[in-house]
Design a protein around this motif. Sequence first.
Motif: not given
Length: 141
Positions: A59, A61, A72, A74-76, A78, A80, A84, A89
Motif C-alpha cells: 500500500d 507504507t 508513505h 502515494d499512488n500519484d 508523492t 511523505r 504525512y 515526488h
Amino acid sequence: MKRIYFAFFIFAALMIAVPNLELSAQTISNSSYSTIGHIDSDGTIRNSSYSTIGHIDSDGTIRNSSYSAIGHIDNDGTIRNSSYSAIGHIDKDGTVRNSSYSAIGHIDSDGTVRNSSYSSIGHAKGIKREWAAVWFFFDFF
C-alpha cells in the motif's frame, strides 16, 4: 525421475510466460556498480550485508527495521514522511522532485539513477522507480 523433468518443464514454462517474475532480491549499486543494498520483490529493504533495514508495503507504507511506519508513497508518486507531510515526488517519466517540486534527480527506465546534473549516482535495475527514489534521494534508511 519423471517428476523432476515435469517440475523443470513447469518452471521453464513459467519463466517464458512470466519473464519478469522476480525470485530474489534486486541489487542496488553505486555508480561504480558496487553493491550498496538490495530490495526484494516483496519490498524488504536490505543493506549491503543483507541485513533488513526496512520495508515498503504494497500500500506504499515505508517501514523501518522495527516495522514502524516512517513514511508513505502515494499512488500519484508523492513521497511523505512519518508526519504525512509531502517531502518529494516521482513523476511518471522518472524525474525525482523535492518538496518544492524542484528536480533533484532522475531514474531512467533501465534503472540508472542520476542526480540533478544528470550524472549517474547509482543503479537500481528491476526495482520500482518509487522504491529507488526512496533509497537514493530521501533519508529514510
